[in-house]
Design an enzyme around this catalytic site. Structure first.
Site, mmCIF file in Angstrom:
data_model
loop_
_atom_site.group_PDB
_atom_site.id
_atom_site.type_symbol
_atom_site.label_atom_id
_atom_site.label_comp_id
_atom_site.label_asym_id
_atom_site.label_seq_id
_atom_site.Cartn_x
_atom_site.Cartn_y
_atom_site.Cartn_z
ATOM 1 N N ARG A 355 0.859 -1.179 0.000
ATOM 2 C CA ARG A 355 0.000 0.000 0.000
ATOM 3 C C ARG A 355 0.899 1.235 0.000
ATOM 4 N NH1 ARG A 355 -4.526 2.994 -1.136
ATOM 5 N NH2 ARG A 355 -4.809 4.691 0.372
ATOM 6 N N CYS A 373 -9.401 7.806 3.205
ATOM 7 C CA CYS A 373 -7.975 7.594 3.479
ATOM 8 C C CYS A 373 -7.709 6.651 4.652
ATOM 9 C CB CYS A 373 -7.289 8.941 3.703
ATOM 10 S SG CYS A 373 -7.304 9.992 2.228
ATOM 11 N N ARG A 404 -3.021 15.883 -1.412
ATOM 12 C CA ARG A 404 -2.473 15.685 -2.764
ATOM 13 C C ARG A 404 -1.287 16.617 -3.015
ATOM 14 N NH1 ARG A 404 -7.892 16.503 -5.573
ATOM 15 N NH2 ARG A 404 -9.191 14.914 -4.640
ATOM 16 N N ASP A 440 -4.003 17.808 -8.712
ATOM 17 C CA ASP A 440 -3.124 16.897 -7.969
ATOM 18 C C ASP A 440 -1.680 17.293 -8.223
ATOM 19 O OD1 ASP A 440 -1.810 14.657 -6.818
ATOM 20 O OD2 ASP A 440 -3.481 13.352 -7.321
ATOM 21 N N ARG A 442 0.923 15.482 -6.515
ATOM 22 C CA ARG A 442 1.756 14.437 -5.910
ATOM 23 C C ARG A 442 2.791 13.901 -6.888
ATOM 24 N NH1 ARG A 442 -2.995 10.786 -3.516
ATOM 25 N NH2 ARG A 442 -3.968 11.594 -5.408
#
Length: 532
Positions: A355, A373, A404, A440, A442
């Protein structure tokens, strides 16, 4: 002359003009310093950068005697103006003791005395690769081969501690007994300059592999990775055990010690729950700029300029020192949590469950129900435990990319816009773009580095719906055999908007298909519904 040659010539000319300007300013400062030196005694200098101690503070705090209590006149020594001036003098003296030299805004490759310690990113061994040195201490400043500071965003607190006098800037850490609690041995990817570009793969072995630089040469070389062992305690895992969804095996999942009553006696009535035996590694960012630029598909020069300009000009050497290829950015770190034997991560015969989780403080810590989350993270931890109990290994990588990577303030502003503007799934990403200009940030291109550092060559189970994460991992050369999304029964009440919007945008789901028409029908809870 080609366009690119013309641009390079222009940049070179500008750099030369900057260098001449700096030399002129330095000459003027030298004159001022020399004139001051003739009228005031110079402070002693030592090998390190001294910090005022108790004796120095006592000397600097000497003031003129105050007026007698019986006097009706105000003595000049006790006037507010004089007191303020004395305080200012003390502050200036303290600054002079901390930083006896003139302010050094930047350096240049051909500057006198500058000789960066040799650094070859992606070398096959630590000695050839060379240590990362970013320190501005006198013992290391001329051999710096990296821009920035250790500890990421926490470097700001270190500077504050030095300014306040609680930390000696020349403090030398004692790294004895700090070696990794579990081994993370070198992997083939460590010597591939294209596989790991966002942190130092040798960062946890610094006191061992760079002992000569630390002890004999006196260079300020610091670990950027720490590996330890711990027990993880989660109430959600306690509940899963009570329901029979997980079982205690005494190795991965352990029974907790008995609870204690308020009077200190042992509580023999309540169930103490369980604990998870884990290994974990904290990894600070260390960017190899040519590799980072290549990973994002942009020129290194553009990356350097953007990092300089859009951080308020914090790091001029990004522009003036093209010979220095390593940058320690002031951003959050990542933490890798390992369930089971860490050696199994690089063993392709062992089952591996993964993960990759990006920070969400509101949900992960405080249980907000507007997103998935925390439930997804808990679900992944359970899957990692099951995999380890089957003889495999589980891994959760936790990145500090709040909201993000847009930040928590931006995220809350988006929440407000959603709730006031009609919180439907068709507006989910648009709301973020209206505030942040992008949905986003990230940019998962750097994320697979930690997997290569651990020697992972395949992933059996990936607990994630993110297409960006999946594409980044597979694109880096690590195959993923199975993906699975969060079960419907784990979805928080107000998170349906997020999930449906993500599925419609291309996120993985093995059961549900979402159309544009469906998005309009998915509506979140209004603020009024929370007022009971």
């Amino acid at each position: 002359m080609s366009v690119s040659d013309a641009v390079l010539t222009q940049i070179l000319t500008q750099l030369q003009e900057l260098q001449v300007s700096q030399q002129t300013l330095q000459a003027k400062l030298d004159v001022l310093t020399a004139s001051r030196a003739t009228s005031t005694p110079s402070s002693p200098r030592s090998h390190g950068t001294p910090i005022p101690g108790r004796h120095a503070d006592a000397l600097m705090s000497m003031e003129a005697p105050t007026a007698s209590p019986h006097s009706t006149l105000i003595s000049p020594s006790t006037s507010p103006v004089t007191s303020t001036l004395a305080h200012n003098d003390k502050d200036r003296e303290r600054e002079k003791l901390l930083y006896p030299g003139r302010v050094l805004l930047t350096t240049y490759p051909d500057q006198h005395g500058i000789k960066p310690y040799p650094l070859q990113w992606g070398a096959s061994d630590a000695t050839t690769r060379g240590p990362i040195i970013c320190s501005r201490l006198p013992s290391s400043i001329k051999q710096r081969n990296a821009i920035g500071a250790h500890s990421g965003s926490y470097s700001i607190y270190r500077a504050l501690a030095i300014a306040m006098g609680t930390l000696d800037p020349s403090h030398k850490p004692d790294y004895s007994k700090t070696e990794p609690a579990v081994p993370v041995p070198p992997q083939p990817a460590w010597s591939d300059p294209s596989k790991i570009v966002s942190f130092d793969p040798w960062g946890h072995l610094v006191p061992e592999v760079y002992r000569r630089e630390l002890e004999e040469l006196g260079l300020d070389v610091r670990p950027s990775i720490a590996v330890t062992r711990a027990h993880m305690k989660l109430t959600e895992i306690d509940e899963s055990v009570r329901k029979g969804a997980l079982s205690i095996d005494g190795k991965i999942l352990l029974k907790s010690s008995p609870l204690v009553n308020a009077d200190g006696t042992e509580n023999t009535t309540d169930d103490p729950g369980v604990e998870i035996s884990i290994s974990k590694a904290a990894v600070e960012p260390v960017w190899y700029l040519p590799g980072v630029a290549e990973r994002f598909g942009i020129p290194e020069g553009l990356l350097r300029r953007a990092l300089f300009e859009d951080t308020g000009g914090m790091y001029p050497e990004l522009v003036t020192r093209p010979d220095i290829k390593v940058f320690l950015p002031p951003i959050g770190n990542l933490t890798a949590y390992i369930f089971g034997n860490p050696a199994f991560l690089s063993d392709e015969s062992k089952e591996l469950t993964l993960r990759v989780h990006d920070e969400c403080n509101g949900s992960d810590v405080f249980g907000s129900d507007i997103c998935t989350c925390k439930p997804y993270l808990i679900y992944a931890i359970e899957e990692c435990i099951r995999t380890a109990q089957r003889g495999g290994v589980g891994l959760v990588v936790y990145f500090r990319k709040e909201g993000r990577a847009l930040g928590e303030v931006t995220k809350y502003l988006v929440y407000n816009l959603r709730k006031r503007g009609g919180d439907s799934a068709d507006k989910y990403f648009k709301a973020t773009e209206l505030i942040a200009g992008v949905k986003d940030m990230r940019f998962q291109a750097l994320m697979p580095d930690v997997l290569h550092w651990l020697g992972i060559r395949k992933i059996d189970n990936m607990v994630s719906m993110s297409d960006m994460k999946y594409d980044a991992i597979v694109g880096s050369g690590i195959p993923i055999h199975k993906r699975y999304d969060i079960p419907e029964y784990l979805l928080p009440p107000d998170s349906r908007v997020e999930i449906d919007a993500k599925i419609a945008a291309g996120y993985f789901s093995h059961t549900k298909k979402i159309t544009e028409a469906d998005l309009v029908k998915t509506v979140g809870r209004t603020w009024e519904e929370t007022e009971h």
